[in-house]
Enzyme design. Structure first.
Site, PDB file in Angstrom:
ATOM      1  N   CYS A  17       3.872   1.360   5.167  1.00  0.00           N
ATOM      2  CA  CYS A  17       4.714   0.707   4.165  1.00  0.00           C
ATOM      3  C   CYS A  17       5.621  -0.361   4.771  1.00  0.00           C
ATOM      4  O   CYS A  17       6.065  -1.258   4.080  1.00  0.00           O
ATOM      5  CB  CYS A  17       5.532   1.745   3.410  1.00  0.00           C
ATOM      6  SG  CYS A  17       6.410   2.862   4.491  1.00  0.00           S
TER       7      CYS A  17
ATOM      8  N   GLU B 208       0.649  -5.385  -2.231  1.00  0.00           N
ATOM      9  CA  GLU B 208       0.529  -4.500  -1.067  1.00  0.00           C
ATOM     10  C   GLU B 208      -0.949  -4.148  -0.882  1.00  0.00           C
ATOM     11  O   GLU B 208      -1.570  -3.565  -1.770  1.00  0.00           O
ATOM     12  CB  GLU B 208       1.345  -3.221  -1.263  1.00  0.00           C
ATOM     13  CG  GLU B 208       1.254  -2.306  -0.050  1.00  0.00           C
ATOM     14  CD  GLU B 208       2.092  -1.033  -0.148  1.00  0.00           C
ATOM     15  OE1 GLU B 208       1.951  -0.290  -1.146  1.00  0.00           O
ATOM     16  OE2 GLU B 208       2.879  -0.779   0.780  1.00  0.00           O
TER      17      GLU B 208
ATOM     18  N   GLU C 297      10.323   6.665  -1.659  1.00  0.00           N
ATOM     19  CA  GLU C 297      10.001   5.692  -0.608  1.00  0.00           C
ATOM     20  C   GLU C 297       8.657   5.103  -0.987  1.00  0.00           C
ATOM     21  O   GLU C 297       7.630   5.784  -0.892  1.00  0.00           O
ATOM     22  CB  GLU C 297       9.852   6.390   0.755  1.00  0.00           C
ATOM     23  CG  GLU C 297      11.090   7.058   1.263  1.00  0.00           C
ATOM     24  CD  GLU C 297      12.140   6.081   1.775  1.00  0.00           C
ATOM     25  OE1 GLU C 297      11.844   4.864   1.868  1.00  0.00           O
ATOM     26  OE2 GLU C 297      13.243   6.544   2.058  1.00  0.00           O
TER      27      GLU C 297
ATOM     28  N   LYS D  28       3.946  19.217  -1.055  1.00  0.00           N
ATOM     29  CA  LYS D  28       2.566  18.927  -1.438  1.00  0.00           C
ATOM     30  C   LYS D  28       2.046  17.739  -0.628  1.00  0.00           C
ATOM     31  O   LYS D  28       2.398  16.598  -0.877  1.00  0.00           O
ATOM     32  CB  LYS D  28       2.448  18.591  -2.930  1.00  0.00           C
ATOM     33  CG  LYS D  28       0.995  18.615  -3.364  1.00  0.00           C
ATOM     34  CD  LYS D  28       0.645  17.701  -4.516  1.00  0.00           C
ATOM     35  CE  LYS D  28       0.424  16.281  -4.160  1.00  0.00           C
ATOM     36  NZ  LYS D  28      -0.725  15.966  -3.283  1.00  0.00           N
TER      37      LYS D  28
HETATM   38  P1  NAI Z   1      -0.582   7.784  -4.185  1.00  0.00           P
HETATM   39  O1  NAI Z   1       0.780   7.245  -4.411  1.00  0.00           O
HETATM   40  O2  NAI Z   1      -1.444   8.061  -5.356  1.00  0.00           O
HETATM   41  O3  NAI Z   1      -0.494   9.145  -3.336  1.00  0.00           O
HETATM   42  C1  NAI Z   1       0.674   9.608  -2.680  1.00  0.00           C
HETATM   43  C2  NAI Z   1       0.935  11.062  -3.053  1.00  0.00           C
HETATM   44  O4  NAI Z   1       1.225  11.148  -4.431  1.00  0.00           O
HETATM   45  C3  NAI Z   1      -0.240  12.014  -2.806  1.00  0.00           C
HETATM   46  O5  NAI Z   1       0.264  13.258  -2.351  1.00  0.00           O
HETATM   47  C4  NAI Z   1      -0.825  12.174  -4.190  1.00  0.00           C
HETATM   48  O6  NAI Z   1      -1.511  13.391  -4.352  1.00  0.00           O
HETATM   49  C5  NAI Z   1       0.413  12.154  -5.047  1.00  0.00           C
HETATM   50  N1  NAI Z   1       0.202  11.800  -6.451  1.00  0.00           N
HETATM   51  C6  NAI Z   1      -0.761  10.996  -6.974  1.00  0.00           C
HETATM   52  N2  NAI Z   1      -0.628  10.922  -8.299  1.00  0.00           N
HETATM   53  C7  NAI Z   1       0.429  11.694  -8.636  1.00  0.00           C
HETATM   54  C8  NAI Z   1       1.080  12.023  -9.867  1.00  0.00           C
HETATM   55  N3  NAI Z   1       0.650  11.533 -11.032  1.00  0.00           N
HETATM   56  N4  NAI Z   1       2.164  12.833  -9.832  1.00  0.00           N
HETATM   57  C9  NAI Z   1       2.623  13.308  -8.675  1.00  0.00           C
HETATM   58  N5  NAI Z   1       2.043  13.056  -7.480  1.00  0.00           N
HETATM   59  C10 NAI Z   1       0.964  12.248  -7.460  1.00  0.00           C
HETATM   60  O7  NAI Z   1      -1.325   6.787  -3.185  1.00  0.00           O
HETATM   61  P2  NAI Z   1      -2.917   6.557  -3.059  1.00  0.00           P
HETATM   62  O8  NAI Z   1      -3.549   6.538  -4.426  1.00  0.00           O
HETATM   63  O9  NAI Z   1      -3.433   7.499  -2.086  1.00  0.00           O
HETATM   64  O10 NAI Z   1      -2.946   5.087  -2.431  1.00  0.00           O
HETATM   65  C11 NAI Z   1      -3.050   3.943  -3.254  1.00  0.00           C
HETATM   66  C12 NAI Z   1      -2.175   2.830  -2.755  1.00  0.00           C
HETATM   67  O11 NAI Z   1      -0.819   3.218  -2.791  1.00  0.00           O
HETATM   68  C13 NAI Z   1      -2.370   2.413  -1.317  1.00  0.00           C
HETATM   69  O12 NAI Z   1      -3.417   1.536  -1.169  1.00  0.00           O
HETATM   70  C14 NAI Z   1      -1.057   1.778  -0.997  1.00  0.00           C
HETATM   71  O13 NAI Z   1      -1.009   0.461  -1.483  1.00  0.00           O
HETATM   72  C15 NAI Z   1      -0.078   2.613  -1.759  1.00  0.00           C
HETATM   73  N6  NAI Z   1       0.531   3.641  -0.901  1.00  0.00           N
HETATM   74  C16 NAI Z   1       1.700   3.349  -0.315  1.00  0.00           C
HETATM   75  C17 NAI Z   1       2.276   4.249   0.534  1.00  0.00           C
HETATM   76  C18 NAI Z   1       3.548   3.933   1.185  1.00  0.00           C
HETATM   77  O14 NAI Z   1       4.020   4.690   2.016  1.00  0.00           O
HETATM   78  N7  NAI Z   1       4.158   2.834   0.853  1.00  0.00           N
HETATM   79  C19 NAI Z   1       1.645   5.527   0.868  1.00  0.00           C
HETATM   80  C20 NAI Z   1       0.417   5.761   0.156  1.00  0.00           C
HETATM   81  C21 NAI Z   1      -0.100   4.832  -0.678  1.00  0.00           C
END
Ligand code: NAI
Ligand code: MG
Length: 502
Positions: free
Chosen positions: A307, A404, A273, A198
């Site tokens: 990250c 972050e 991760e 996904k």
């Molecule tokens: P997110 O963690 O919500 O999104 C990442 C993935 O998780 C996407 O595919 C999303 O559809 C999915 N997701 C969201 N809610 C979910 C749930 N309840 N159950 C299962 N899957 C779910 O990240 P978002 O909201 O796009 O970004 C917010 C903040 O998160 C960023 O500003 C950053 O600080 C952090 N982030 C960190 C990442 C990293 O690689 N360390 C990558 C993305 C975001």
């Protein structure tokens, strides 16, 4: 700097691909979502609608998991390891042959500079798949001599087998969509698992394109299923699903925690991760010709939506001014622009929400006692561009130094002639532990400091070294488990121990 970014058009090949239907890929078929939902995909450089994709819901996740389950026991399971490796080599070749299309689609959905996307595909994507293809023929168990109380020597045999864990649910973020998809697909295929992937709702296109290439490579139907969808709908359904044996997640720490809870139902295995706030520690004898560009690259690669980003610089007081001045001059000279512009080195942030989040932190930094050394603004007009921003004289009481930000914001703080343990205590004073680097010519200081940094990865005189063979993952709230390298296979395998008494 002009407010409205110039438009750079994708090639006719990319435009033709974009004009396609972009349905879910389930069991080798392209199908609409059961609900009929479509998700709009925007170009963050222009805010223009690129296309729409089917948006999966729980019913679609059920179908995809059933297809992956069936494929796990089908033709795929009967292939020899040589045949499975050969399919992966073909997949790697196709990734490289389609570099231009993949890169343009990635630039359009994510915003990153084209040269970074191409570099990622050419130097990472193909090689990452080939590296894991190399393991396919080398995954094996062992024989174990057992204690005489269990069976007299020579009268029994115990051996272990490494078996694929089963159906993998992979949930990935938008910051490097192609690389993220590849680093879930490669160990899945290498171990003989099947996958429901996904992608993030903001960047679903590259994952769908990779799914097509996997099919073209001859990977059997149902082995690779790609289901774009929202996190709350598709992501949550996948992490709760009883038909999924393992979740591999990359994304925010908050969602990582919700995935652990959702996985409790069938105790599926979970690797995570998550976020980071990585330290970059500069001693006074460090080679400044390397430190300054290294810090700029480490912090602003992918516009800081990374990250591993070197977001917290710890610089010795003796060199603090020249280092901060050098960094601010270099970062201040980087003009964000559309990723399709061949000269672009810095793209837009992923979305308006992300820009507003990042600007919220920047305003917080401006209101604090920190010194704003460059940037500090978003660009007016279309596109979610934020100037590379450097704050000097920060400390760990400030929100910008602790949380972050996931944007182009670097925080620099000074240290004096303190014990290494005290510098390390500051460097470790976050909930994260993903990456970190130490810059010095003194090998004792370098290795001692590297040992003291509490993170899954530390680099010396470089930052965030990435290679398919180098294990990668986080300590503390940066995650569970490791990806990449031999260790990256482990979460996709389970051990069966068999004993025979003669
Ligand atoms: P997110 O963690 O919500 O999104 C990442 C993935 O998780 C996407 O595919 C999303 O559809 C999915 N997701 C969201 N809610 C979910 C749930 N309840 N159950 C299962 N899957 C779910 O990240 P978002 O909201 O796009 O970004 C917010 C903040 O998160 C960023 O500003 C950053 O600080 C952090 N982030 C960190 C990442 C990293 O690689 N360390 C990558 C993305 C975001
Ligand atoms: Mg979220």
């Amino acid at each position: 700097m002009s407010a409205a970014p110039e438009t750079f058009n994708p090639s006719p090949e990319t435009q033709a691909w974009l004009a396609g239907e972009h349905n879910l890929l389930i069991d080798g078929q392209r199908v609409a979502a059961a609900s009929g939902e479509r998700i709009e995909v925007f170009d963050p450089a222009t805010e223009a609608l690129i296309t729409t994709v089917a948006g999966a819901g729980p019913e679609d996740i059920d179908r995809a998991v059933a297809a992956a389950r069936k494929a796990f026991k089908g033709e795929w399971a009967k292939l020899t390891s040589y045949e499975r490796a050969r399919l992966m080599f073909k997949f790697a070749d196709l990734i490289e042959e389609n570099m231009s299309l993949l890169a343009e689609v990635e630039v359009l959905e994510n915003g990153m500079p084209r040269m970074i996307s191409e570099y990622t595909i050419a130097k990472f994507g193909g090689e990452f798949v080939r590296y894991f293809a190399g393991w396919v023929t080398k995954i094996h168990g062992m024989t174990i001599p057992v204690s005489p109380s269990e069976a007299r020597n020579g009268e029994s045999l115990t051996y272990t087998k490494r078996e694929p864990i089963g159906v993998v649910g992979a949930i990935i973020p938008w910051n490097a969509p192609l690389a993220m998809a590849i680093l879930k697909l490669a160990p899945t295929l290498a171990t003989g698992c099947t996958i429901v992937l996904k992608p993030a709702e903001l960047t679903p296109l590259t994952a769908l394109l990779l799914g097509e290439l996997a099919q073209q490579a001859g990977i059997p139907d149902g082995v690779v299923n790609v289901v774009p969808g929202y996190g709350q709908a598709a992501g949550a359904a996948l992490s709760e699903h009883d038909g999924v044996d393992k979740i591999s997640f990359t994304g925010s720490t908050a969602v990582g925690k919700s995935i652990i809870k959702a996985s409790a139902g069938n105790l599926k295995k979970v690797t995570l991760e998550l976020g980071g706030k990585s330290p970059f520690v500069v001693f006074p004898d460090a080679d400044m010709e390397r430190v300054i560009p290294g810090a700029v690259r480490g912090a602003f690669f992918l516009q800081g939506q990374n990250c591993m980003a070197s977001t917290r610089l710890f610089v010795h007081e003796d060199v603090f001014e020249p280092v901060v001045e050098g960094i601010a001059a270099m970062a201040g000279g980087m003009t964000p622009g559309p990723g399709l512009n061949p000269g672009s080195m810095l793209g837009p942030l992923i979305s308006g929400d992300q820009r507003d989040r990042v600007m919220g932190y920047i305003e917080d930094g401006k209101a604090s006692a920190a010194e704003l050394r460059c940037g500090g603004e978003a660009l007016p007009g279309k596109g979610f561009f934020v100037k590379p921003t450097v704050f000097g004289r920060t400390n760990m009481d400030m929100k910008i130094a602790r949380e972050e930000i996931f944007g182009p914001v670097m925080c620099v703080q000074a240290f004096g002639d303190s014990e290494l343990e005290d510098v390390a205590a500051e460097a470790n004073a976050t909930i994260y532990g993903l990456s970190g680097s130490v810059w010095t010519k003194d090998i004792s200081v370098a290795h001692k400091m590297a040992g003291l940094i509490d993170s899954g990865q530390v680099s010396i005189n470089c930052h965030a070294a990435v290679d398919p063979a180098i294990p990668f993952g986080g300590n503390k709230q940066s995650g569970w488990g490791r990806e990449f390298g031999m260790e990256g296979l482990e979460p996709y395998l389970k051990t069966k121990a068999t004993t025979v008494l003669f």
